[in-house]
Design a protein around this motif. Structure first.
Motif, PDB file in Angstrom:
ATOM      1  N   ALA A 196      86.808  23.467  83.594  1.00 19.57           N
ATOM      2  CA  ALA A 196      86.880  22.166  82.921  1.00 19.57           C
ATOM      3  C   ALA A 196      87.660  22.256  81.613  1.00 19.57           C
ATOM      4  CB  ALA A 196      85.481  21.627  82.661  1.00 19.57           C
ATOM      5  N   ASN A 247      86.910  19.297  90.470  1.00 20.49           N
ATOM      6  CA  ASN A 247      88.156  19.798  89.861  1.00 20.49           C
ATOM      7  C   ASN A 247      89.411  19.197  90.477  1.00 20.49           C
ATOM      8  OD1 ASN A 247      88.025  21.105  92.283  1.00 20.49           O
ATOM      9  ND2 ASN A 247      88.225  23.179  91.451  1.00 20.49           N
ATOM     10  N   PRO A 299      84.444  16.126  84.085  1.00 21.65           N
ATOM     11  CA  PRO A 299      84.120  17.249  84.966  1.00 21.65           C
ATOM     12  C   PRO A 299      82.619  17.454  85.093  1.00 21.65           C
ATOM     13  CG  PRO A 299      85.942  17.838  83.544  1.00 21.65           C
ATOM     14  CD  PRO A 299      85.438  16.505  83.063  1.00 21.65           C
TER      15      PRO A 299
END
Length: 421
Positions: A19, A193, A212
């Motif tokens: 992230a 992701n 995220p």
């Protein structure tokens, strides 16, 4: 709110924080690291002695058992959120580092059904120096009084210029989860992701942003270990951290204007470019803290995209307060009309004064009993040449077609996910 699994060595932990790469953390930290900002974490307690959090955790409050706000054995959640927000790592490439590594954490232990309620915790956070409140938990309720208490606490926070960030929920449905769904709060959903919405992330009008939230590495509640998990909890923590970065760099912006910068710079993955915003799952898109820090974005109205609680609407008659730019423009137009009316009345009064002076002067010149001679020229104050300004300097330009920038945007203001490095 998430399942966890043990991870390997600390250097691998840093490498696995995908992230941070997706959010351009290295570039973000050149602009802000959250210094001077306190983020309250209302959760199951924070392990202040974890090697990646030492020095970044304040004393806090335990509403469950009294004493310090440390977690019970087996409770990892609050520590995980704190590390995502303000972990500083314990080496150049080791351990968990948060998105706002120089922010301070105010731990508040209040969760589940055994405490006094989220509303009490929110008010405590406001009264003890937090400018961002992270609530990576939420509840459903049919008890209107409970919902009202929570919403009143969010309104209390907003009235004190504190931003409440809440998780949208992990049930994969459209149920409203509180406090994320409370008026004035910023609700957050989770993405993977690849930028796709996590399958268990709740949807609905209470989702303002996404961040995220899958396979997120974080710190354990006991010892110095780590784990990974999924959830809107993690996404909420990243969003709170982004808000802390902004509050550090732009200390004069209101909580709503901080939310405005996050909303105006949010992105969508290429596969979702056709969505109208706000979308029920993405909200206005995925946070882009680098763009939020660097882009030239007008401050906007006091509450920005946040829904204005009714109690704050009632208390404020200021024309600059509103839930959107459209309301701001309406208020400004109303103010312009009022001032224009005052100007017309003022000119009428001035004209009447001038007329009376003229008549009075004529009486004086004609008071000799005969026709007036040329005499000396009569001078009058030049008020009549100073017309009231035709433009209100506080008025924003109004386009012929009114447009609310927070509703039905065909594409996000910024372009892509993940952002370019």
């Amino acid at each position: 709110m998430f399942a966890s699994a043990p991870l390997a060595a600390a250097d691998q932990v840093r490498e696995d924080q995908w992230a941070l790469k997706a959010l351009n953390a290295q570039s973000v930290w050149k602009s802000s690291k959250g210094q001077g900002v306190t983020v309250a974490v209302i959760d199951d307690g924070v392990n202040a002695s974890h090697v990646d959090l030492q020095g970044n955790v304040l004393e806090g409050k335990d509403f469950m058992d009294g004493g310090s706000a440390s977690p019970d054995s087996g409770d990892n959640h609050g520590t995980a959120m704190a590390s995502i927000i303000a972990g500083h790592g314990h080496g150049t490439n080791d351990g968990v580092i948060g998105l706002a590594p120089e922010a301070k954490i105010l731990p508040i232990r209040e969760y589940g059904t055994g405490g006094p309620g989220t509303d009490v915790a929110i008010r405590y956070a406001v009264d003890h120096g937090a400018s961002v409140i992270n609530v990576s938990q939420c509840f459903y309720s049919t008890d209107q009084s409970e919902l009202d208490k929570t919403s009143e606490a969010v309104a209390y926070a907003l009235s004190h210029d504190v931003l409440v960030v809440g998780g949208a929920g992990n049930d994969g449905n459209s149920s409203k989860c509180y406090p994320a769904a409370s008026p004035g709060a910023l609700g957050v959903g989770a993405v993977a992701n690849d930028g796709k919405v996590w399958e268990k992330s709740n949807s609905g009008p209470h989702v303002s942003l996404t961040a995220p939230g899958t396979n997120i590495v974080s710190a354990n509640g006991a010892g110095n270990g780590y784990h990974a998990g999924d959830g809107t909890s993690d996404a909420t923590a990243y969003t709170s951290a982004a808000a802390a970065l902004l509050r550090s760099k732009f200390p004069d912006l209101t909580a709503g204007q901080i939310a405005n910068r996050l909303v105006k710079t949010a992105a969508l993955p290429d596969s979702e470019k056709g969505l109208s915003l706000p979308d029920k799952s993405y909200g206005y898109g995925i946070i882009q803290p680098l763009a939020a820090l660097k882009d030239n974005i007008p401050a906007g109205s006091k509450y920005g995209p946040l829904t204005v609680p009714e109690s704050l609407k009632e208390k404020s008659a200021a024309p600059a307060v509103g839930a959107s730019d459209e309301q701001q423009e309406k208020a400004d137009r109303k103010a312009t009309i009022i001032w224009a009316a005052i100007g017309v009345v003022g000119l009428a009064v001035i004209g009447l004064v001038v007329l009376l002076i003229v008549k009075r002067s004529r009486r004086r010149r004609n008071g000799n009993g005969g026709p007036a001679g040329p005499g000396a020229p009569v001078s009058y104050p030049q008020y009549g040449q100073q017309t009231y300004p035709q433009q209100n300097p506080y008025q924003q330009p109004v386009s012929p077609q009114q447009h609310n920038p927070y509703q039905q945007q065909p594409t996000p203001p910024q372009g892509q996910w993940p952002p370019q490095q």
